[in-house]
Design a protein around this motif. Structure first.
Motif, PDB file in Angstrom:
ATOM      1  N   PRO A   3       0.864  -1.230   0.003  1.00  0.00           N
ATOM      2  CA  PRO A   3      -0.088   0.008  -0.141  1.00  0.00           C
ATOM      3  C   PRO A   3       0.671   1.189   0.130  1.00  0.00           C
ATOM      4  CG  PRO A   3      -1.113  -1.452   1.675  1.00  0.00           C
ATOM      5  CD  PRO A   3       0.219  -2.121   1.135  1.00  0.00           C
ATOM      6  N   PRO A   4       2.036   1.337   0.497  1.00  0.00           N
ATOM      7  CA  PRO A   4       2.777   2.610   0.398  1.00  0.00           C
ATOM      8  C   PRO A   4       2.980   3.020  -0.857  1.00  0.00           C
ATOM      9  CG  PRO A   4       3.686   1.125   2.181  1.00  0.00           C
ATOM     10  CD  PRO A   4       2.681   0.408   1.727  1.00  0.00           C
ATOM     11  N   TYR A   5       3.115   2.146  -1.970  1.00  0.00           N
ATOM     12  CA  TYR A   5       3.246   2.617  -3.195  1.00  0.00           C
ATOM     13  C   TYR A   5       2.163   3.262  -3.786  1.00  0.00           C
ATOM     14  CZ  TYR A   5       6.950  -1.124  -3.715  1.00  0.00           C
ATOM     15  OH  TYR A   5       8.066  -1.905  -3.527  1.00  0.00           O
ATOM     16  N   VAL A   6       0.910   3.613  -3.165  1.00  0.00           N
ATOM     17  CA  VAL A   6      -0.127   4.351  -3.626  1.00  0.00           C
ATOM     18  C   VAL A   6      -0.001   5.820  -3.209  1.00  0.00           C
ATOM     19  CG1 VAL A   6      -2.501   4.717  -3.798  1.00  0.00           C
ATOM     20  CG2 VAL A   6      -1.693   2.236  -3.540  1.00  0.00           C
ATOM     21  N   ASN A   7       0.224   6.676  -4.106  1.00  0.00           N
ATOM     22  CA  ASN A   7       0.313   8.128  -3.791  1.00  0.00           C
ATOM     23  C   ASN A   7      -0.986   8.477  -3.134  1.00  0.00           C
ATOM     24  OD1 ASN A   7       1.927  10.271  -3.479  1.00  0.00           O
ATOM     25  ND2 ASN A   7       2.782  10.392  -5.723  1.00  0.00           N
ATOM     26  N   ARG A   8      -0.876   9.516  -2.375  1.00  0.00           N
ATOM     27  CA  ARG A   8      -2.310  10.125  -1.607  1.00  0.00           C
ATOM     28  C   ARG A   8      -2.217  11.482  -1.375  1.00  0.00           C
ATOM     29  NH1 ARG A   8       2.487   8.356   1.046  1.00  0.00           N
ATOM     30  NH2 ARG A   8       3.186   9.825   2.298  1.00  0.00           N
ATOM     31  N   PRO A   9      -3.532  11.917  -1.070  1.00  0.00           N
ATOM     32  CA  PRO A   9      -4.836  10.977  -0.819  1.00  0.00           C
ATOM     33  C   PRO A   9      -5.786  10.922  -1.994  1.00  0.00           C
ATOM     34  CG  PRO A   9      -5.136  13.239   0.106  1.00  0.00           C
ATOM     35  CD  PRO A   9      -3.773  13.076  -0.593  1.00  0.00           C
ATOM     36  N   PHE A  10      -6.499   9.836  -2.002  1.00  0.00           N
ATOM     37  CA  PHE A  10      -7.937   9.808  -2.960  1.00  0.00           C
ATOM     38  C   PHE A  10      -8.920  10.290  -1.945  1.00  0.00           C
ATOM     39  CE2 PHE A  10      -5.078   7.143  -5.515  1.00  0.00           C
ATOM     40  CZ  PHE A  10      -5.628   7.719  -6.851  1.00  0.00           C
ATOM     41  N   VAL A  11      -9.946  10.954  -2.604  1.00  0.00           N
ATOM     42  CA  VAL A  11     -11.114  11.268  -1.870  1.00  0.00           C
ATOM     43  C   VAL A  11     -12.214  10.909  -2.806  1.00  0.00           C
ATOM     44  CG1 VAL A  11     -12.656  13.003  -0.768  1.00  0.00           C
ATOM     45  CG2 VAL A  11     -10.048  13.057  -0.404  1.00  0.00           C
ATOM     46  N   GLU A  12     -13.406  10.009  -2.292  1.00  0.00           N
ATOM     47  CA  GLU A  12     -14.443   9.832  -3.005  1.00  0.00           C
ATOM     48  C   GLU A  12     -15.869  10.481  -2.484  1.00  0.00           C
ATOM     49  OE1 GLU A  12     -16.066   5.796  -5.520  1.00  0.00           O
ATOM     50  OE2 GLU A  12     -15.318   5.563  -3.239  1.00  0.00           O
ATOM     51  N   THR A  13     -16.566  10.972  -3.254  1.00  0.00           N
ATOM     52  CA  THR A  13     -17.914  11.492  -2.627  1.00  0.00           C
ATOM     53  C   THR A  13     -18.860  11.216  -3.933  1.00  0.00           C
ATOM     54  OG1 THR A  13     -17.899  13.817  -3.863  1.00  0.00           O
ATOM     55  CG2 THR A  13     -16.879  13.743  -1.715  1.00  0.00           C
ATOM     56  N   ASP A  14     -20.276  11.657  -3.718  1.00  0.00           N
ATOM     57  CA  ASP A  14     -21.118  11.323  -4.685  1.00  0.00           C
ATOM     58  C   ASP A  14     -20.956  12.181  -5.936  1.00  0.00           C
ATOM     59  OD1 ASP A  14     -22.683   9.775  -3.166  1.00  0.00           O
ATOM     60  OD2 ASP A  14     -24.062  11.388  -2.517  1.00  0.00           O
ATOM     61  N   LYS A  15     -19.967  13.050  -5.968  1.00  0.00           N
ATOM     62  CA  LYS A  15     -19.790  13.987  -7.028  1.00  0.00           C
ATOM     63  C   LYS A  15     -18.522  13.429  -7.778  1.00  0.00           C
ATOM     64  CE  LYS A  15     -21.819  18.176  -5.375  1.00  0.00           C
ATOM     65  NZ  LYS A  15     -21.836  19.551  -4.907  1.00  0.00           N
ATOM     66  N   GLY A  16     -18.023  12.460  -7.203  1.00  0.00           N
ATOM     67  CA  GLY A  16     -16.705  11.864  -7.999  1.00  0.00           C
ATOM     68  C   GLY A  16     -15.515  11.590  -7.160  1.00  0.00           C
ATOM     69  N   VAL A  17     -14.224  11.294  -7.902  1.00  0.00           N
ATOM     70  CA  VAL A  17     -13.237  10.766  -6.945  1.00  0.00           C
ATOM     71  C   VAL A  17     -11.985  12.040  -7.645  1.00  0.00           C
ATOM     72  CG1 VAL A  17     -11.321   9.175  -6.866  1.00  0.00           C
ATOM     73  CG2 VAL A  17     -13.792   8.625  -6.984  1.00  0.00           C
ATOM     74  N   ARG A  18     -11.048  12.366  -6.588  1.00  0.00           N
ATOM     75  CA  ARG A  18     -10.126  13.031  -6.868  1.00  0.00           C
ATOM     76  C   ARG A  18      -8.862  12.630  -6.120  1.00  0.00           C
ATOM     77  NH1 ARG A  18     -13.122  14.650  -9.710  1.00  0.00           N
ATOM     78  NH2 ARG A  18     -14.076  16.554 -10.480  1.00  0.00           N
ATOM     79  N   TYR A  19      -7.833  12.706  -6.983  1.00  0.00           N
ATOM     80  CA  TYR A  19      -6.520  12.376  -6.182  1.00  0.00           C
ATOM     81  C   TYR A  19      -6.221  13.815  -5.747  1.00  0.00           C
ATOM     82  CZ  TYR A  19      -1.281  12.125  -6.546  1.00  0.00           C
ATOM     83  OH  TYR A  19       0.092  12.157  -6.162  1.00  0.00           O
ATOM     84  N   CYS A  20      -6.061  13.974  -4.426  1.00  0.00           N
ATOM     85  CA  CYS A  20      -5.959  15.501  -3.893  1.00  0.00           C
ATOM     86  C   CYS A  20      -4.697  15.878  -3.643  1.00  0.00           C
ATOM     87  CB  CYS A  20      -6.699  15.458  -2.737  1.00  0.00           C
ATOM     88  SG  CYS A  20      -8.571  15.263  -3.039  1.00  0.00           S
ATOM     89  N   ARG A  21      -3.880  16.162  -4.859  1.00  0.00           N
ATOM     90  CA  ARG A  21      -2.501  16.609  -4.742  1.00  0.00           C
ATOM     91  C   ARG A  21      -2.496  18.004  -5.771  1.00  0.00           C
ATOM     92  NH1 ARG A  21       0.724  14.097  -1.331  1.00  0.00           N
ATOM     93  NH2 ARG A  21       2.493  14.966  -2.064  1.00  0.00           N
ATOM     94  N   PRO A  22      -2.579  19.099  -5.376  1.00  0.00           N
ATOM     95  CA  PRO A  22      -2.792  19.785  -3.906  1.00  0.00           C
ATOM     96  C   PRO A  22      -3.975  19.426  -3.260  1.00  0.00           C
ATOM     97  CG  PRO A  22      -3.024  21.423  -5.653  1.00  0.00           C
ATOM     98  CD  PRO A  22      -2.645  20.005  -6.432  1.00  0.00           C
ATOM     99  N   GLN A  23      -4.152  19.729  -1.941  1.00  0.00           N
ATOM    100  CA  GLN A  23      -5.159  19.273  -1.289  1.00  0.00           C
ATOM    101  C   GLN A  23      -6.417  20.045  -1.779  1.00  0.00           C
ATOM    102  OE1 GLN A  23      -2.288  20.455   0.437  1.00  0.00           O
ATOM    103  NE2 GLN A  23      -2.802  22.560   0.940  1.00  0.00           N
ATOM    104  N   ASP A  24      -6.451  21.162  -2.132  1.00  0.00           N
ATOM    105  CA  ASP A  24      -7.452  21.997  -2.615  1.00  0.00           C
ATOM    106  C   ASP A  24      -8.424  21.416  -3.732  1.00  0.00           C
ATOM    107  OD1 ASP A  24      -7.068  24.106  -0.678  1.00  0.00           O
ATOM    108  OD2 ASP A  24      -5.862  25.076  -1.954  1.00  0.00           O
ATOM    109  N   VAL A  25      -8.001  20.694  -4.362  1.00  0.00           N
ATOM    110  CA  VAL A  25      -8.362  19.537  -5.258  1.00  0.00           C
ATOM    111  C   VAL A  25      -9.944  19.031  -4.983  1.00  0.00           C
ATOM    112  CG1 VAL A  25      -8.269  17.819  -6.968  1.00  0.00           C
ATOM    113  CG2 VAL A  25      -6.480  19.246  -6.905  1.00  0.00           C
ATOM    114  N   VAL A  26      -9.670  18.598  -3.414  1.00  0.00           N
ATOM    115  CA  VAL A  26     -10.909  17.996  -3.077  1.00  0.00           C
ATOM    116  C   VAL A  26     -12.435  18.774  -3.078  1.00  0.00           C
ATOM    117  CG1 VAL A  26     -10.548  18.805  -0.491  1.00  0.00           C
ATOM    118  CG2 VAL A  26     -11.640  16.617  -1.088  1.00  0.00           C
ATOM    119  N   ARG A  27     -12.044  20.135  -3.149  1.00  0.00           N
ATOM    120  CA  ARG A  27     -13.238  21.198  -3.194  1.00  0.00           C
ATOM    121  C   ARG A  27     -13.872  20.782  -4.343  1.00  0.00           C
ATOM    122  NH1 ARG A  27     -12.265  24.426   1.216  1.00  0.00           N
ATOM    123  NH2 ARG A  27     -10.069  24.818   1.585  1.00  0.00           N
TER     124      ARG A  27
END
Length: 114
Positions: A87-111
């Motif tokens: 699992p350390p081979y996976v870059n992070r973080p991924f976030v999933e909501t009803d509106k989709g999935v984002r690889y949050c680098r930079p963190q503001d992408v989550v918005r």
């Protein structure tokens, strides 16, 4: 709205992304510490696909031996198999909501998916 973050508490970007989620009104956050609860192959494939990435783009080289193992030039199937096993081979973080999935680098992408 529910948001699931695949989180590594040792990662500053992951911590900042989690803070954005926790500070956003109306968001119910589920935290999956993927180093303790590893990804399934199906879930990892879905997250990468839905984030619009290739497996190589989601591969963490820094701080791992992934490059030495030849994963930087490997195909998606080999990379995903290695990520599921390590699992350390996976870059992070991924976030999933009803509106989709984002690889949050930079963190503001989550918005984009809140």
């Amino acid at each position: 709205m529910k948001a699931v973050i695949w989180h590594n508490p040792a990662c500053g970007t992951s911590r900042k992304t989690l803070a954005i989620l926790e500070e956003t009104p109306g968001i119910e956050v589920e935290v999956v510490q993927y180093l303790k609860t590893p990804y399934t192959e199906a879930k990892l494939r879905q997250l990468i696909r839905d984030a619009g990435l290739t497996a190589r783009e989601a591969l963490r080289l820094r701080g791992t031996d992934a490059e030495e193992r030849g994963l930087a030039n490997a195909g998606d199937d080999a990379i995903i198999a290695a990520m599921v096993e390590n699992p350390p081979y996976v870059n992070r973080p991924f976030v999933e909501t009803d509106k989709g999935v984002r690889y949050c680098r930079p963190q503001d992408v989550v918005r984009e998916i809140l």
